[in-house]
Design a protein around this motif. Structure first.
Motif, mmCIF file in Angstrom:
data_model
loop_
_atom_site.group_PDB
_atom_site.id
_atom_site.type_symbol
_atom_site.label_atom_id
_atom_site.label_comp_id
_atom_site.label_asym_id
_atom_site.label_seq_id
_atom_site.Cartn_x
_atom_site.Cartn_y
_atom_site.Cartn_z
ATOM 1 N N MET A 56 0.969 -1.258 -0.082
ATOM 2 C CA MET A 56 -0.110 -0.072 0.095
ATOM 3 C C MET A 56 0.764 1.034 0.146
ATOM 4 N N LYS A 57 0.472 2.378 -0.474
ATOM 5 C CA LYS A 57 1.187 3.712 -0.800
ATOM 6 C C LYS A 57 1.439 3.949 0.516
ATOM 7 N N ASP A 58 2.730 4.442 0.795
ATOM 8 C CA ASP A 58 3.230 4.694 2.025
ATOM 9 C C ASP A 58 2.421 5.979 2.890
ATOM 10 N N THR A 59 1.828 6.688 1.957
ATOM 11 C CA THR A 59 0.995 8.010 2.427
ATOM 12 C C THR A 59 -0.270 7.663 3.386
ATOM 13 N N TRP A 60 -0.637 6.219 3.265
ATOM 14 C CA TRP A 60 -1.553 5.700 4.102
ATOM 15 C C TRP A 60 -1.319 5.175 5.511
ATOM 16 N N PHE A 61 0.104 5.226 5.781
ATOM 17 C CA PHE A 61 0.875 4.548 6.910
ATOM 18 C C PHE A 61 0.947 5.965 7.931
ATOM 19 N N PHE A 62 -0.050 6.589 8.115
ATOM 20 C CA PHE A 62 0.012 7.920 9.163
ATOM 21 C C PHE A 62 -0.495 7.485 10.675
ATOM 22 N N TRP A 63 -0.456 7.991 11.312
ATOM 23 C CA TRP A 63 -0.807 7.667 12.735
ATOM 24 C C TRP A 63 -2.211 8.215 12.865
ATOM 25 N N PRO A 64 -3.195 7.427 13.231
ATOM 26 C CA PRO A 64 -2.870 6.152 13.976
ATOM 27 C C PRO A 64 -3.088 5.073 12.941
ATOM 28 N N MET A 65 -3.440 5.172 11.779
ATOM 29 C CA MET A 65 -3.717 4.107 10.727
ATOM 30 C C MET A 65 -2.545 3.327 10.303
ATOM 31 N N LYS A 66 -1.405 3.897 10.604
ATOM 32 C CA LYS A 66 -0.168 3.020 10.509
ATOM 33 C C LYS A 66 -0.130 1.751 11.216
ATOM 34 N N TYR A 67 -0.489 1.892 12.312
ATOM 35 C CA TYR A 67 -0.462 0.683 13.191
ATOM 36 C C TYR A 67 -1.702 -0.281 12.919
ATOM 37 N N PHE A 68 -2.693 0.107 12.646
ATOM 38 C CA PHE A 68 -3.685 -0.722 12.044
ATOM 39 C C PHE A 68 -3.255 -1.441 10.936
ATOM 40 N N PHE A 69 -2.942 -0.796 9.893
ATOM 41 C CA PHE A 69 -2.357 -1.215 8.369
ATOM 42 C C PHE A 69 -1.229 -2.411 8.689
ATOM 43 N N LEU A 70 -0.230 -1.894 9.508
ATOM 44 C CA LEU A 70 0.871 -2.913 9.823
ATOM 45 C C LEU A 70 0.167 -4.042 10.438
ATOM 46 N N GLY A 71 -0.731 -3.948 11.390
ATOM 47 C CA GLY A 71 -1.227 -4.903 12.188
ATOM 48 C C GLY A 71 -2.006 -6.192 11.183
ATOM 49 N N ILE A 72 -2.506 -5.646 10.167
ATOM 50 C CA ILE A 72 -3.162 -6.457 9.200
ATOM 51 C C ILE A 72 -2.302 -6.916 7.930
ATOM 52 N N GLY A 73 -1.058 -6.798 8.270
ATOM 53 C CA GLY A 73 -0.070 -7.342 6.988
ATOM 54 C C GLY A 73 0.180 -6.281 5.970
ATOM 55 N N GLY A 74 0.054 -4.701 6.303
ATOM 56 C CA GLY A 74 0.261 -3.968 5.637
ATOM 57 C C GLY A 74 1.868 -3.584 5.171
ATOM 58 N N ILE A 75 2.333 -3.523 4.115
ATOM 59 C CA ILE A 75 3.662 -3.090 3.691
ATOM 60 C C ILE A 75 3.775 -1.983 2.967
ATOM 61 N N PRO A 76 4.255 -0.823 3.462
ATOM 62 C CA PRO A 76 4.257 0.449 2.851
ATOM 63 C C PRO A 76 5.193 0.443 1.744
ATOM 64 N N VAL A 77 4.917 1.150 0.799
ATOM 65 C CA VAL A 77 5.412 1.401 -0.566
ATOM 66 C C VAL A 77 5.840 2.810 -0.698
ATOM 67 N N PRO A 78 7.167 3.154 -0.910
ATOM 68 C CA PRO A 78 7.278 4.606 -0.927
ATOM 69 C C PRO A 78 7.047 4.889 -2.589
ATOM 70 N N ARG A 79 6.509 6.315 -2.638
ATOM 71 C CA ARG A 79 6.512 6.962 -4.069
ATOM 72 C C ARG A 79 7.662 6.939 -4.717
ATOM 73 N N ARG A 80 8.599 7.195 -4.104
ATOM 74 C CA ARG A 80 9.998 7.445 -4.711
ATOM 75 C C ARG A 80 11.112 6.576 -3.900
ATOM 76 N N ARG A 81 11.360 5.362 -4.225
ATOM 77 C CA ARG A 81 12.283 4.600 -3.443
ATOM 78 C C ARG A 81 13.555 4.760 -3.627
ATOM 79 N N LYS A 82 14.262 4.870 -2.260
ATOM 80 C CA LYS A 82 15.706 5.346 -2.139
ATOM 81 C C LYS A 82 16.368 3.913 -1.703
#
Length: 180
Positions: A56-82
């Protein structure tokens, strides 16, 4: 019937998942035209007692949603990967895991996309993960995961076959789905 199945049934959805419960698997999911695809897909997979992570797009991983998405298996994908490619990072994750099931939408966005991302094919080839084709059809209110796909190494031909498979499925917003 578990709670996920009951919720789907209440809203008129049916689920047909017949592929084996592989320890290492990529679920190629299409059409992806709405955020509801995520909800329906997670419920459908849970309705048969299975769990899958997701990108999932990393912009969805903001507080408090970050912990919810990580808890159900989310992997943040940065828009521009370094520093390295996403494919390499996911291959590494598969190789380090004894069990990893990951849902990936090759369209990469809910907007109309003629060119689909091919990274999931490369991830499967490099990690040995199985690929299964998952479809969410809003016109029939059906979630289907009944077919496995074995890559040939010819990415262009493989993507044509995959797009051909999805041609008859309808997203919530059909105008945003393209298999051409």
């Amino acid at each position: 019937m578990n709670l996920a199945g009951l919720i789907l049934k209440t809203f008129g959805w049916s689920v047909d998942i017949t592929v084996p419960d592989y320890a290492k698997c990529i679920i190629c999911v299409a059409p992806h035209t709405s955020n509801w695809d995520f909800v329906i897909g997670k419920l459908a997979y849970a309705s048969v007692g299975r769990k899958a992570g997701f990108l999932m797009k990393d912009t969805w991983f903001f507080w408090p949603m970050k912990y919810f998405f990580l808890g159900i298996g989310g992997i943040p994908v940065p828009r521009r990967r370094k520093g390295g490619s996403l494919v390499e990072a996911i291959v590494k994750k598969f190789n380090e895991s004894s069990r990893l099931v990951l849902a990936i939408t090759p369209e990469g966005t809910r907007s109309r996309q003629e060119k689909w991302h091919t990274g999931f094919l490369h991830i499967a080839e490099e990690s040995g993960a199985h690929i299964v084709l998952g479809a969410i059809d809003f016109s029939k209110k059906e979630v289907t995961i009944t077919r496995e796909f074995i890559p040939t190494g010819d990415t262009e031909a493989d993507m044509r076959k995959i797009k051909d498979y999805y041609r008859d499925f309808k997203g919530k917003y059909p105008e945003n789905f393209c298999t051409d």
